[in-house]
Design a protein around this motif. Sequence first.
Motif, short mmCIF file in Angstrom:
data_model
loop_
_atom_site.label_atom_id
_atom_site.label_comp_id
_atom_site.label_asym_id
_atom_site.label_seq_id
_atom_site.Cartn_x
_atom_site.Cartn_y
_atom_site.Cartn_z
N ALA A 1 31.69 69.24 20.33
CA ALA A 1 32.04 70.59 21.07
C ALA A 1 33.53 71.42 21.11
CB ALA A 1 31.63 70.17 22.64
N GLN A 2 34.12 70.85 20.66
CA GLN A 2 35.79 70.61 20.82
C GLN A 2 36.26 71.08 19.48
OE1 GLN A 2 37.79 70.18 22.95
NE2 GLN A 2 39.24 71.82 21.77
N ALA A 3 35.42 70.41 18.66
CA ALA A 3 35.38 71.06 16.98
C ALA A 3 35.15 72.54 17.13
CB ALA A 3 34.69 70.61 15.97
N LEU A 4 34.09 73.49 17.48
CA LEU A 4 34.01 74.37 17.13
C LEU A 4 34.51 74.88 19.09
CD1 LEU A 4 31.32 76.19 16.68
CD2 LEU A 4 29.77 75.13 19.35
N PHE A 5 35.01 74.45 19.79
CA PHE A 5 35.59 75.37 20.59
C PHE A 5 37.12 75.62 19.74
CE2 PHE A 5 38.51 75.75 24.46
CZ PHE A 5 38.36 76.67 25.36
N THR A 6 37.19 74.63 19.18
CA THR A 6 39.18 74.95 18.52
C THR A 6 38.48 75.92 17.51
OG1 THR A 6 39.97 72.76 19.07
CG2 THR A 6 40.84 73.72 16.87
N ALA A 7 37.64 76.52 16.71
CA ALA A 7 37.02 77.12 15.20
C ALA A 7 37.41 78.54 15.69
CB ALA A 7 35.85 76.79 14.55
N ARG A 8 37.52 78.60 17.23
CA ARG A 8 37.79 80.27 17.65
C ARG A 8 38.93 80.28 17.45
NH1 ARG A 8 38.53 80.39 24.02
NH2 ARG A 8 40.12 78.98 23.79
N PHE A 9 39.99 79.79 17.12
CA PHE A 9 40.91 80.22 16.70
C PHE A 9 41.88 80.36 15.48
CE2 PHE A 9 41.83 77.45 20.85
CZ PHE A 9 42.54 79.22 21.49
N VAL A 10 40.64 79.93 14.59
CA VAL A 10 40.82 79.84 12.94
C VAL A 10 40.22 81.34 13.29
CG1 VAL A 10 40.48 78.80 11.09
CG2 VAL A 10 40.24 77.52 12.69
N ILE A 11 38.89 81.69 13.24
CA ILE A 11 38.12 82.77 13.51
C ILE A 11 39.38 84.16 13.73
CG2 ILE A 11 35.91 84.20 13.85
CD1 ILE A 11 36.32 81.97 11.50
N GLN A 12 39.99 83.45 14.96
CA GLN A 12 40.77 84.75 15.37
C GLN A 12 42.20 85.53 14.36
OE1 GLN A 12 44.25 84.90 16.81
NE2 GLN A 12 43.74 86.65 17.61
N TRP A 13 42.51 84.15 13.84
CA TRP A 13 43.70 84.02 12.74
C TRP A 13 42.93 84.58 11.48
CZ3 TRP A 13 44.92 79.89 9.63
CH2 TRP A 13 46.59 79.73 8.86
N VAL B 1 40.44 90.72 18.32
CA VAL B 1 39.78 88.70 18.56
C VAL B 1 38.50 89.53 18.14
CG1 VAL B 1 38.90 88.17 20.46
CG2 VAL B 1 41.46 88.87 21.03
N PRO B 2 37.52 89.26 17.43
CA PRO B 2 36.57 89.41 16.76
C PRO B 2 35.10 89.00 17.90
CG PRO B 2 37.06 87.82 15.70
CD PRO B 2 38.72 87.92 16.36
N MET B 3 34.34 89.35 17.22
CA MET B 3 33.38 88.98 18.51
C MET B 3 33.00 87.59 18.48
SD MET B 3 31.20 89.95 20.67
CE MET B 3 29.39 90.31 21.29
N ALA B 4 33.20 87.03 16.99
CA ALA B 4 32.80 86.03 17.16
C ALA B 4 33.81 84.68 17.42
CB ALA B 4 33.15 85.35 15.27
N PHE B 5 34.64 85.07 17.85
CA PHE B 5 36.10 84.30 18.95
C PHE B 5 35.01 84.31 20.51
CE2 PHE B 5 38.83 84.31 22.28
CZ PHE B 5 39.75 83.57 21.91
N TRP B 6 34.47 85.01 20.81
CA TRP B 6 33.54 85.16 21.97
C TRP B 6 32.14 83.54 22.06
CZ3 TRP B 6 36.46 85.47 25.78
CH2 TRP B 6 37.95 86.45 25.70
#
Length: 109
Positions: A30-42, A53-58
Amino acid sequence: MISVVTDLREYLYDVFVAKFDFWLAFGLAAQALFTARFVIQWFASEKAGKSVVPMAFWFLSMGGGMMLLIYGIVRREPIIILGQALAVFIYLRNIMLIIKERRAGGDGS
């Protein structure tokens, strides 16, 4: 100094090895998935040359937040429960607003 290193090693072993079970693995995922959002946004921001902020972030926020909420409930962790309960509704609302904007003809990013 050796005592501090030994104590730290014993603590880390106890937390990550001795107490390893399904729910710890679930929480780490869960934490890895949650953290991945920042990588996607970056990556999306680097590609666009501006902060976006892409849709994938949300979606990653929603998925990771829900998993962390479940983890907190199962582990009876009030800080995690309080931290994620409201956040999940905020993520869902942002997704709804983006979908509404896209249907109206906006870009929603």
